[in-house]
Design a protein around this motif. Structure first.
Motif, PDB file in Angstrom:
ATOM      1  N   ILE A 149       6.022   9.066  56.676  1.00  0.00           N
ATOM      2  CA  ILE A 149       6.824  10.096  55.918  1.00  0.00           C
ATOM      3  C   ILE A 149       6.046  11.139  55.295  1.00  0.00           C
ATOM      4  O   ILE A 149       6.485  12.517  55.397  1.00  0.00           O
ATOM      5  CB  ILE A 149       7.715   9.270  54.815  1.00  0.00           C
ATOM      6  CG1 ILE A 149       8.507   8.581  55.497  1.00  0.00           C
ATOM      7  CG2 ILE A 149       8.461  10.431  53.769  1.00  0.00           C
ATOM      8  CD1 ILE A 149       9.514   7.622  54.425  1.00  0.00           C
ATOM      9  N   LEU A 150       4.996  10.807  54.540  1.00  0.00           N
ATOM     10  CA  LEU A 150       4.126  11.842  54.223  1.00  0.00           C
ATOM     11  C   LEU A 150       3.436  12.769  55.211  1.00  0.00           C
ATOM     12  O   LEU A 150       3.501  14.039  54.936  1.00  0.00           O
ATOM     13  CB  LEU A 150       2.951  11.434  53.213  1.00  0.00           C
ATOM     14  CG  LEU A 150       3.497  10.736  51.970  1.00  0.00           C
ATOM     15  CD1 LEU A 150       2.286  10.075  51.322  1.00  0.00           C
ATOM     16  CD2 LEU A 150       4.034  11.491  51.296  1.00  0.00           C
ATOM     17  N   GLN A 151       3.016  12.090  56.249  1.00  0.00           N
ATOM     18  CA  GLN A 151       2.692  13.014  57.411  1.00  0.00           C
ATOM     19  C   GLN A 151       3.620  13.899  58.039  1.00  0.00           C
ATOM     20  O   GLN A 151       3.150  15.060  58.273  1.00  0.00           O
ATOM     21  CB  GLN A 151       2.113  11.953  58.533  1.00  0.00           C
ATOM     22  CG  GLN A 151       0.751  11.216  58.164  1.00  0.00           C
ATOM     23  CD  GLN A 151       0.435  10.269  59.205  1.00  0.00           C
ATOM     24  OE1 GLN A 151       1.143   9.860  59.896  1.00  0.00           O
ATOM     25  NE2 GLN A 151      -0.740   9.873  59.019  1.00  0.00           N
ATOM     26  N   ARG A 152       4.803  13.741  58.234  1.00  0.00           N
ATOM     27  CA  ARG A 152       5.804  14.665  58.528  1.00  0.00           C
ATOM     28  C   ARG A 152       6.072  15.706  57.702  1.00  0.00           C
ATOM     29  O   ARG A 152       6.039  16.931  57.718  1.00  0.00           O
ATOM     30  CB  ARG A 152       7.259  13.761  58.855  1.00  0.00           C
ATOM     31  CG  ARG A 152       7.293  13.062  60.156  1.00  0.00           C
ATOM     32  CD  ARG A 152       8.741  12.983  60.512  1.00  0.00           C
ATOM     33  NE  ARG A 152       9.527  12.212  59.334  1.00  0.00           N
ATOM     34  CZ  ARG A 152       9.599  10.783  59.329  1.00  0.00           C
ATOM     35  NH1 ARG A 152       8.899   9.793  60.039  1.00  0.00           N
ATOM     36  NH2 ARG A 152      10.377  10.277  58.301  1.00  0.00           N
ATOM     37  N   LYS A 153       5.949  15.300  56.285  1.00  0.00           N
ATOM     38  CA  LYS A 153       5.949  16.392  55.269  1.00  0.00           C
ATOM     39  C   LYS A 153       4.828  17.063  55.332  1.00  0.00           C
ATOM     40  O   LYS A 153       4.804  18.403  54.956  1.00  0.00           O
ATOM     41  CB  LYS A 153       6.363  15.664  53.900  1.00  0.00           C
ATOM     42  CG  LYS A 153       7.814  15.193  53.766  1.00  0.00           C
ATOM     43  CD  LYS A 153       7.807  14.490  52.466  1.00  0.00           C
ATOM     44  CE  LYS A 153       9.283  13.923  52.123  1.00  0.00           C
ATOM     45  NZ  LYS A 153      10.135  15.041  51.664  1.00  0.00           N
ATOM     46  N   ASP A 154       3.662  16.538  55.642  1.00  0.00           N
ATOM     47  CA  ASP A 154       2.422  17.560  55.484  1.00  0.00           C
ATOM     48  C   ASP A 154       2.327  18.439  56.731  1.00  0.00           C
ATOM     49  O   ASP A 154       2.181  19.460  56.646  1.00  0.00           O
ATOM     50  CB  ASP A 154       1.059  16.564  55.995  1.00  0.00           C
ATOM     51  CG  ASP A 154       0.855  15.507  55.016  1.00  0.00           C
ATOM     52  OD1 ASP A 154       1.318  15.722  53.647  1.00  0.00           O
ATOM     53  OD2 ASP A 154      -0.036  14.452  55.129  1.00  0.00           O
ATOM     54  N   ILE A 155       2.872  17.960  57.924  1.00  0.00           N
ATOM     55  CA  ILE A 155       3.038  18.851  58.938  1.00  0.00           C
ATOM     56  C   ILE A 155       3.922  20.134  58.704  1.00  0.00           C
ATOM     57  O   ILE A 155       3.786  21.391  58.817  1.00  0.00           O
ATOM     58  CB  ILE A 155       3.743  18.273  60.314  1.00  0.00           C
ATOM     59  CG1 ILE A 155       2.344  17.428  60.602  1.00  0.00           C
ATOM     60  CG2 ILE A 155       3.935  19.352  61.448  1.00  0.00           C
ATOM     61  CD1 ILE A 155       3.089  16.366  61.793  1.00  0.00           C
ATOM     62  N   LYS A 156       5.205  19.875  58.147  1.00  0.00           N
ATOM     63  CA  LYS A 156       5.965  20.861  57.492  1.00  0.00           C
ATOM     64  C   LYS A 156       5.416  21.732  56.689  1.00  0.00           C
ATOM     65  O   LYS A 156       5.575  22.916  56.646  1.00  0.00           O
ATOM     66  CB  LYS A 156       7.373  20.229  57.010  1.00  0.00           C
ATOM     67  CG  LYS A 156       8.232  21.206  56.621  1.00  0.00           C
ATOM     68  CD  LYS A 156       9.806  20.444  56.106  1.00  0.00           C
ATOM     69  CE  LYS A 156      10.697  21.536  55.811  1.00  0.00           C
ATOM     70  NZ  LYS A 156      11.780  21.083  54.859  1.00  0.00           N
ATOM     71  N   ALA A 157       4.922  21.266  55.453  1.00  0.00           N
ATOM     72  CA  ALA A 157       4.102  22.197  54.365  1.00  0.00           C
ATOM     73  C   ALA A 157       3.119  23.106  55.165  1.00  0.00           C
ATOM     74  O   ALA A 157       3.061  24.081  54.789  1.00  0.00           O
ATOM     75  CB  ALA A 157       3.470  21.215  53.440  1.00  0.00           C
TER      76      ALA A 157
END
Length: 173
Positions: A149-157
């Motif tokens: 989940i954090l990795q998906r948010k990392d990509i978006k950020a």
């Protein structure tokens, strides 16, 4: 899922952080205004509600704070990420209280914000105080956070940051 008890100190800290970063909660409102014109249609001669933006804007502030929090996280500004995650949790908690939301989905969102806040606080403490109780780098799973989940948010950020940089370069060209 067992939810963390909301403590009054979270609201006090979040208010301090809002004052530090935005001059207070009004600054958050000014930063994350809802600018799109609503595309609402009304039948017959019905009057518009007092504030036609309210329904579409309700969650804009905490989603904006959340985006900022994750952008601070991916740029390793963990203290600011901690501040913004805690402000997000506080804003969500207040919105939930005012709107009388009692469902587990809203509680889980607040819990996620708190977990992210405490994870970033631990990262900040570890980076700045290597002689703390924690000997190893804090890991997301220590705080009940799922890495994917954090990795998906990392990509978006990272995309949001890159887009903002591109726009700034084009403007100043």
């Amino acid at each position: 899922m067992r939810f963390r008890k909301w403590l009054p100190k979270y609201d006090r800290l979040a208010s301090q952080f809002a004052a530090q970063h935005f001059g207070g909660w009004d600054g958050v409102l000014r930063l994350f205004t809802y600018m799109d014109r609503p595309k609402l249609t009304w039948d017959g001669d019905e009057e518009f509600p007092l504030d036609v933006y309210f329904v579409r804007k309700m969650a804009n502030e905490y989603h904006g704070l959340e985006r900022h929090a994750h952008q601070y996280y991916v740029t390793e500004q963990y203290e600011y990420a901690y501040h913004h995650w805690l402000m997000t949790a506080s804003w969500r908690n207040e919105n939930m209280r005012i709107s009388n939301f009692t469902d587990d989905r809203h509680k889980a969102a607040i819990e996620l914000d708190l977990r992210c806040a405490f994870y970033n606080e631990a990262l900040h403490d570890w980076h700045w105080n290597r002689f703390s109780v924690r000997k190893t780098l804090p890991q997301a799973y220590h705080f009940g956070l799922r890495t994917e989940i954090l990795q998906r948010k990392d990509i978006k950020a990272n995309r949001e940051i890159e887009e903002a940089v591109r726009k700034a370069i084009a403007r100043n060209g």
